[in-house]
Design an enzyme around this catalytic site. Structure first.
Site, mmCIF file in Angstrom:
data_model
loop_
_atom_site.group_PDB
_atom_site.id
_atom_site.type_symbol
_atom_site.label_atom_id
_atom_site.label_comp_id
_atom_site.label_asym_id
_atom_site.label_seq_id
_atom_site.Cartn_x
_atom_site.Cartn_y
_atom_site.Cartn_z
ATOM 1 N N ASP A 1 -33.469 -10.613 -9.301
ATOM 2 C CA ASP A 1 -34.516 -9.733 -9.815
ATOM 3 C C ASP A 1 -35.877 -10.367 -9.511
ATOM 4 O O ASP A 1 -36.280 -11.321 -10.170
ATOM 5 C CB ASP A 1 -34.278 -9.590 -11.333
ATOM 6 C CG ASP A 1 -35.351 -8.809 -12.029
ATOM 7 O OD1 ASP A 1 -36.210 -8.216 -11.344
ATOM 8 O OD2 ASP A 1 -35.317 -8.784 -13.280
ATOM 9 N N ASN B 1 -38.982 -9.110 -9.711
ATOM 10 C CA ASN B 1 -40.172 -8.776 -10.512
ATOM 11 C C ASN B 1 -39.902 -8.798 -12.013
ATOM 12 O O ASN B 1 -40.673 -8.252 -12.803
ATOM 13 C CB ASN B 1 -40.742 -7.419 -10.089
ATOM 14 C CG ASN B 1 -39.687 -6.318 -10.221
ATOM 15 O OD1 ASN B 1 -38.548 -6.598 -10.614
ATOM 16 N ND2 ASN B 1 -40.059 -5.093 -9.909
ATOM 17 N N ASP C 1 -38.067 -7.247 -14.019
ATOM 18 C CA ASP C 1 -37.963 -6.015 -14.828
ATOM 19 C C ASP C 1 -36.539 -5.807 -15.334
ATOM 20 O O ASP C 1 -36.198 -4.753 -15.850
ATOM 21 C CB ASP C 1 -38.440 -4.798 -14.008
ATOM 22 C CG ASP C 1 -37.531 -4.514 -12.807
ATOM 23 O OD1 ASP C 1 -36.620 -5.324 -12.535
ATOM 24 O OD2 ASP C 1 -37.739 -3.480 -12.151
ATOM 25 N N ASP D 1 -33.252 -6.406 -7.155
ATOM 26 C CA ASP D 1 -33.964 -5.526 -6.226
ATOM 27 C C ASP D 1 -33.885 -6.067 -4.792
ATOM 28 O O ASP D 1 -33.423 -7.184 -4.549
ATOM 29 C CB ASP D 1 -35.425 -5.358 -6.682
ATOM 30 C CG ASP D 1 -36.028 -6.677 -7.116
ATOM 31 O OD1 ASP D 1 -35.864 -7.664 -6.372
ATOM 32 O OD2 ASP D 1 -36.636 -6.746 -8.213
ATOM 33 N N ASP E 1 -22.869 0.636 1.928
ATOM 34 C CA ASP E 1 -21.739 1.254 1.258
ATOM 35 C C ASP E 1 -21.785 2.752 1.551
ATOM 36 O O ASP E 1 -22.790 3.413 1.249
ATOM 37 C CB ASP E 1 -21.858 0.999 -0.249
ATOM 38 C CG ASP E 1 -20.533 0.715 -0.899
ATOM 39 O OD1 ASP E 1 -19.632 1.542 -0.735
ATOM 40 O OD2 ASP E 1 -20.414 -0.326 -1.574
ATOM 41 N N ASP F 1 -16.200 3.618 0.747
ATOM 42 C CA ASP F 1 -15.682 3.785 -0.607
ATOM 43 C C ASP F 1 -14.466 4.728 -0.631
ATOM 44 O O ASP F 1 -14.483 5.788 -0.009
ATOM 45 C CB ASP F 1 -16.819 4.391 -1.449
ATOM 46 C CG ASP F 1 -16.591 4.272 -2.936
ATOM 47 O OD1 ASP F 1 -16.495 3.136 -3.422
ATOM 48 O OD2 ASP F 1 -16.510 5.318 -3.612
ATOM 49 N N GLU G 1 -12.263 0.876 1.950
ATOM 50 C CA GLU G 1 -11.702 0.498 0.655
ATOM 51 C C GLU G 1 -10.378 1.253 0.517
ATOM 52 O O GLU G 1 -10.362 2.474 0.372
ATOM 53 C CB GLU G 1 -12.656 0.885 -0.482
ATOM 54 C CG GLU G 1 -12.159 0.348 -1.807
ATOM 55 C CD GLU G 1 -12.782 1.029 -3.015
ATOM 56 O OE1 GLU G 1 -12.767 0.423 -4.101
ATOM 57 O OE2 GLU G 1 -13.266 2.167 -2.908
ATOM 58 N N HIS H 1 -17.133 -6.197 -7.237
ATOM 59 C CA HIS H 1 -17.787 -5.611 -8.409
ATOM 60 C C HIS H 1 -16.840 -4.782 -9.262
ATOM 61 O O HIS H 1 -17.241 -4.281 -10.305
ATOM 62 C CB HIS H 1 -18.960 -4.747 -7.939
ATOM 63 C CG HIS H 1 -18.489 -3.568 -7.145
ATOM 64 N ND1 HIS H 1 -17.838 -3.697 -5.934
ATOM 65 C CD2 HIS H 1 -18.528 -2.238 -7.396
ATOM 66 C CE1 HIS H 1 -17.507 -2.497 -5.489
ATOM 67 N NE2 HIS H 1 -17.918 -1.596 -6.342
ATOM 68 N N ASP H 2 -15.610 -4.601 -8.813
ATOM 69 C CA ASP H 2 -14.635 -3.813 -9.566
ATOM 70 C C ASP H 2 -13.585 -4.680 -10.267
ATOM 71 O O ASP H 2 -12.637 -4.145 -10.843
ATOM 72 C CB ASP H 2 -13.904 -2.842 -8.620
ATOM 73 C CG ASP H 2 -14.806 -1.720 -8.136
ATOM 74 O OD1 ASP H 2 -15.741 -1.345 -8.860
ATOM 75 O OD2 ASP H 2 -14.571 -1.226 -7.015
#
Ligand code: NOJ
Length: 530
Positions: A24, A26, A28, A32, A101, A203, A256, A329-330
Site C-alpha cells: 500500500d 499511499n 489508505d 495499489d 487475470d 479464471d 485455473e 489467494h484462494d
C-alpha cells in the site's frame, strides 16, 4: 530473457500478486499499483520471471475484483492506467513479464453489458448472459447451487426471469454460446496484449461451456462440480480463442483448472491441442464447499499429497504441462497447512519452497510465502471479509443455531482471508527470502530441475518426501523431512554413489550417505554424478 526459446514458460517462475494486499503506497489501507512498482526491484532480486496480477480492473469488489465491471479500466483504488503502463514497463525493463487475470466465466452485475441485459428481453445484450423462466411454482429453473452459497439462480423482477451465477449473485455468468460475446472477449484480450501484457491466468476456465440441458443434478450428485465443468463446447471455445487471439502473441497462458481431473488435463494443455500451455488443479487445494465451514476436511497426509503430484505427472506425461503451487489467494497459507510457524518457521518455509521449486511444472509462488507469512488467527466472525465466508455464515444460519465458535474454528483453518491480509513488509534481512532467491538461481542452472522427469522414491512414506529429477545430462536428488521430528531415510541402492554434491539445504551442508538422517523439516538437494 526467454525469447529464443518457444518453451520459455516451462522454465519460468511465476509470482502471484494480490494487489489489494501486496503493498500500500499511499497508506489508505488498500494495496495499489504504485506499491507494486515500488517493489519491482525486490521481485527482480528474488529472481522470479513472471508476475501474475490478480484482477486490477474496475470492480465493486464483492469478490475482490473477480467481479469485473469494466475489463479495460483500472480499479481506482489501485491507481490509473498510467500507473499500469509504468508497472508494465518497469517489469519489462527488469526482464520480468506481467500476466493478467482473465475472468470471463462471469462479469460483475455492475458491468454495462449486464445493466443493459436486465433492461428487457429484447435488449441486444440480453443474450450475453444466461436467463431462464421460473418454474410454474416460481422456483428457479433447476436445483443448481452457487459455489458461494444458495441457489445458482437469482430472480430479476424487471424481466420476470432468473439469471445464472455459479458464484455470487453479483457475478452473473456470461453466455459463451453467443458468438458476439466471445468476440467482445477476444477484443478485450487483444487490447491488453497489444499494450504488451505477456499473457493470462484464466479464471475457472473449465466452466465456460455450460451443461446444455440445464437439467437438475443427476441422482446422488447434488452440488457436484463435475456436473458443470468441462462442458461440451469448452475445447471448441478455447481453440477458437487460441486461433483468434493467443497464437498471434508470444504469451503465457495458464488455466485455473477448477473441475478438471488429471485424466482430462491434456485435453486442455496437450501439445497439439492449440488451447492452453498449462493448467493448475485443485486436487490438493483446501476443500471449501459450504458445509466445510462447519466441518472442515482433515489436511492431506504427505502420502496423499505425493500421490496427487505423481498422478498429475503421470497423466500429463510428455505431452502436457502444469503449473504447480502450494498457496494462492484462494487457500490458507501453506506454512500453516504443512509447516510449523511457531517452532520452525524458517526451516519449514524453506523446506516447502524446496519442494515447490524442484518439482516438475512451472511453479507459482504466492506473495508473502518468501516472507514466511502464516495464517491469521480470527477471534470473531466479523473479522472475516470474504464473500464466501459471509454467504456461508448466513446460509448455514450459524448465528441462529449458536454455531459461531464452530464456524470460526473452521474459518481459522480454511478461509481465504488468511492469504489476503496485507503483507508485513520489513526492511530487515530475511532468511526465507534469501533461501528462495538461492533456490531460484539454482533451479535456473539446471535443465533437470526445470524440464527433467520426476521419480518419487517412496510414495507411501508419510514423513519424508524424496524424489529424483533427471534429464539426459543430469541427475538430482531431493530429500525433505515433512515433520518436526528427526527422520531417517534409506536411499535406494541404485542411487548410492561416491560422487554427489550438496547443492542446497536449510541446515549446514552435509555429504550424501546411504542412510540419510534428517533434522526437523530439513531439506536436502544433491546433484548426483556417475
Ligand atoms: C477463482 C478465483 O481464484 C477466486 O478467487 C474467485 O472467487 C472465483 N474464481 C470466482 O471468480
Amino acid at each position: 530473457m526467454f525469447s529464443m526459446n518457444s518453451n520459455w514458460w516451462k522454465e519460468a517462475i511465476i509470482y502471484q500478486i494480490y494487489p489489494r494486499s501486496f503493498n500500500d503506497s499511499n497508506a489508505d489501507g488498500v494495496g495499489d499499483l504504485r506499491g507494486i512498482i515500488n517493489r519491482l526491484d525486490y521481485l527482480q532480486n528474488l529472481g522470479v520471471d513472471v508476475l501474475w496480477l490478480s484482477p486490477c480492473f474496475a470492480s465493486p469488489n464483492v469478490d475482490n475484483g473477480y467481479d469485473i465491471a469494466d475489463y479495460e479500466a483500472i480499479m481506482p483504488d489501485f491507481g490509473t492506467m498510467t500507473d499500469f503502463d509504468e508497472l508494465l514497463a518497469g517489469a519489462h525493463e527488469r526482464g520480468m513479464k506481467l500476466i493478467l487475470d482473465l475472468v470471463v466465466n462471469h462479469s460483475s452485475d455492475q458491468h454495462r453489458w449486464f445493466q443493459e441485459a436486465r433492461k428487457s428481453k429484447d435488449n441486444p445484450y440480453r443474450d450475453y448472459y444466461i436467463w431462464k423462466p421460473a418454474n410454474a411454482d416460481g422456483s428457479p429453473p433447476n436445483n443448481w447451487i452457487s459455489f458461494f452459497s444458495g441457489p445458482a439462480w437469482t430472480f430479476d423482477a424487471q424481466t420476470d426471469a432468473y439469471y445464472l451465477h455459479l458464484f455470487a449473485k453479483q457475478q452473473p455468468d456470461l453466455n459463451w454460446e453467443n458468438p458476439a460475446l466471445r468476440q467482445e472477449i477476444y477484443k478485450m484480450m487483444r487490447f491488453w496484449l497489444n499494450k504488451g501484457v505477456d499473457g493470462f491466468r484464466m479464471d475457472v476456465i473449465a466452466l465456460l461451456s455450460k451443461e446444455p440441458t440445464f437439467a437438475d443434478y443427476p441422482e446422488g450428485q447434488f452440488g457436484n462440480l463435475a456436473y458443470y465443468a468441462n462442458g461440451p463446447r469448452i475445447h471448441e471455445f478455447l481453440q477458437e480463442m487460441h486461433q483468434e487471439v493467443l497464437q498471434h502473441y508470444n504469451c503465457l497462458t495458464v488455466g485455473e483448472g477448477f473441475g478438471v481431473a488429471a485424466h482430462q488435463a491434456n485435453l486442455y494443455v496437450g501439445q497439439d491441442r492449440r488451447e492452453l500451455q498449462m493448467i493448475y488443479h485443485f486436487d490438493h487445494a483446501v476443500p471449501r464447499d459450504e458445509f466445510r465451514f462447519l466441518d472442515p476436511a482433515p489436511e492431506f497426509t504427505l502420502a496423499e499429497l505425493k500421490g496427487i503430484f505423481a498422478q498429475w505427472n503421470a497423466a500429463l506425461g510428455n505431452d502436457g504441462w502444469q503449473n504447480i503451487y502450494f498457496g494462492n489467494h484462494d487457500n490458507p497459507r501453506v506454512l500453516s497447512r504443512f509447516g510449523n510457524a511457531a517452532q520452525y518457521r524458517y526451516e519449514s518455509a524453506a523446506m516447502l519452497a524446496t519442494i515447490l521449486l524442484t518439482q516438475r511444472g512451472t511453479p507459482s509462488l504466492y506473495q508473502g510465502d518468501e516472507l514466511g507469512v502464516a495464517n491469521r488467527h480470527f477471534t470473531q466472525v466479523a473479522q472475516l471479509d470474504d464473500v464466501q465466508v459471509k454467504n456461508a455464515y448466513q446460509n448455514l444460519k450459524v448465528a441462529e443455531q449458536g454455531l459461531d465458535e464452530q464456524f470460526l474454528a473452521a474459518c481459522n483453518r480454511i478461509a481465504r482471508d488468511h492469504a489476503r491480509a496485507p503483507l508485513p513488509w520489513q526492511d530487515a534481512p530475511n532468511a526465507i527470502y534469501d533461501y528462495y532467491r538461492q533456490l531460484i538461481q539454482l533451479r535456473k542452472t539446471s535443465n533437470a530441475l526445470t524440464l527433467g522427469h520426476c521419480v518419487d522414491l517412496d510414495l507411501n512414506n508419510n514423513e519424508v518426501w524424496a524424489y529424483t529429477r533427471q534429464s539426459e545430462s543430469e541427475q538430482w536428488l531431493v530429500v525433505c523431512n515433512f515433520t518436526a521430528q528427526r527422520q531417517v531415510f534409506e536411499l535406494p541402492p541404485h542411487l548410492h554413489t561416491e560422487k554427489s554434491v550438496w547443492r542446497m539445504g536449510n541446515y549446514a551442508p552435509v555429504g550424501l550417505r546411504p542412510t540419510i538422517g534428517l533434522k526437523p523439516y530439513e531439506a536436502l538437494v544433491y546433484q548426483l554424478f556417475g
